[in-house]
Scaffold this active site. Structure first.
Site, PDB file in Angstrom:
ATOM      1  N   PHE B  13      22.989  40.521  26.878  1.00 49.52           N
ATOM      2  CA  PHE B  13      21.539  40.708  26.892  1.00 49.52           C
ATOM      3  C   PHE B  13      20.848  39.476  26.332  1.00 49.52           C
ATOM      4  O   PHE B  13      21.456  38.659  25.644  1.00 49.52           O
ATOM      5  CB  PHE B  13      21.161  41.947  26.074  1.00 49.52           C
ATOM      6  CG  PHE B  13      21.554  43.232  26.752  1.00 49.52           C
ATOM      7  CD1 PHE B  13      20.637  43.932  27.518  1.00 49.52           C
ATOM      8  CD2 PHE B  13      22.852  43.719  26.661  1.00 49.52           C
ATOM      9  CE1 PHE B  13      20.997  45.103  28.167  1.00 49.52           C
ATOM     10  CE2 PHE B  13      23.226  44.888  27.305  1.00 49.52           C
ATOM     11  CZ  PHE B  13      22.297  45.586  28.060  1.00 49.52           C
ATOM     12  N   CYS B  14      19.552  39.384  26.617  1.00 49.39           N
ATOM     13  CA  CYS B  14      18.711  38.286  26.165  1.00 49.39           C
ATOM     14  C   CYS B  14      18.854  38.100  24.648  1.00 49.39           C
ATOM     15  O   CYS B  14      18.786  39.099  23.929  1.00 49.39           O
ATOM     16  CB  CYS B  14      17.261  38.586  26.518  1.00 49.39           C
ATOM     17  SG  CYS B  14      16.093  37.374  25.918  1.00 49.39           S
ATOM     18  N   PRO B  15      18.987  36.898  24.099  1.00 44.81           N
ATOM     19  CA  PRO B  15      19.041  35.627  24.822  1.00 44.81           C
ATOM     20  C   PRO B  15      20.473  35.131  25.063  1.00 44.81           C
ATOM     21  O   PRO B  15      20.693  33.927  25.152  1.00 44.81           O
ATOM     22  CB  PRO B  15      18.296  34.687  23.861  1.00 44.81           C
ATOM     23  CG  PRO B  15      18.683  35.201  22.498  1.00 44.81           C
ATOM     24  CD  PRO B  15      18.875  36.687  22.641  1.00 44.81           C
TER      25      PRO B  15
END
Lengths: 130, 76
Positions: B13-15
């Protein structure tokens, strides 16, 4: 480019806040902005060498994150330093309270810093508090 | 012609995918083409934005079945 300095103050020991602080610090730093982070209160113990305890979640989002491949906040803080030149300062007061010295903290942390110094360094930047 | 490097950020998942791209860029040469694989929609939006900000070349994004392929060129 005169990007304004990002100053991140982390006092919470909750997973969501530590995660968001780490995201702001790491993405800001790798995007070419100057980033300084001040770790104090309940946030600092997670950066004591050998502390593997998990930060407790404060809501459903943190619970959901725990089961997914979300980058760990400590990894993101380390990447902020290594990939983006962020500076992460442990609060000297919190270190005194915990009874730890510089060598008891993760190696990517900068020198123990007092509030007077941090406030001086932060005066020309934007301040994000978690 | 330099070969294309694959940066596999799927599942993260981000980042996460952005950070994996940056790590890969560090060990790349100017002119190298890299393709980031991501299952995170946020990263598919965020990586081109990051490229604009720091100045590497954004080539393209394709998506199929919830998997994004973002192709870029290292320019500095």
């Amino acid at each position: 480019m005169s990007a304004s300095k990002i100053c991140v103050v982390v006092v919470s020991g909750s997973l969501e806040r530590l995660q968001m602080a780490a995201m702001v610090a790491s993405v800001g730093a790798v995007s070419g902005q100057e980033v300084i982070v001040f770790l104090s209160m309940n946030a600092l113990p997670y950066f004591v060498k050998g502390n593997t305890s998990k930060a407790p979640h404060e809501g459903d989002m943190g619970k959901l994150m725990a089961g997914k491949k979300v980058p760990e906040f400590k990894t993101l803080f380390e990447q902020a330093v290594e990939l983006g030149d962020a500076k992460i300062f442990p609060c000297s007061m919190a270190m005194d309270v915990l009874g730890i010295e510089q060598d008891g903290l993760e190696g990517y942390l900068g020198k123990a810093t007092g509030l007077t110094k941090f406030l001086h360094d932060a005066q020309d930047g934007q301040v994000w508090t978690f | 012609m330099t070969e294309k490097k694959i940066v596999d950020g799927r599942g993260s998942f981000c980042p996460g995918p952005l950070m994996e791209l940056i790590v890969a860029l560090k060990s790349s040469q100017i002119g190298d083409v890299l393709e980031v694989l991501s299952t995170d929609k946020g990263s598919a939006d965020d990586i081109p934005e990051w490229l604009r900000k720091v100045g590497h070349e954004y080539i393209s994004t394709t998506e199929s079945n919830g998997e994004w392929h973002i192709t870029i060129r290292k320019t500095k």
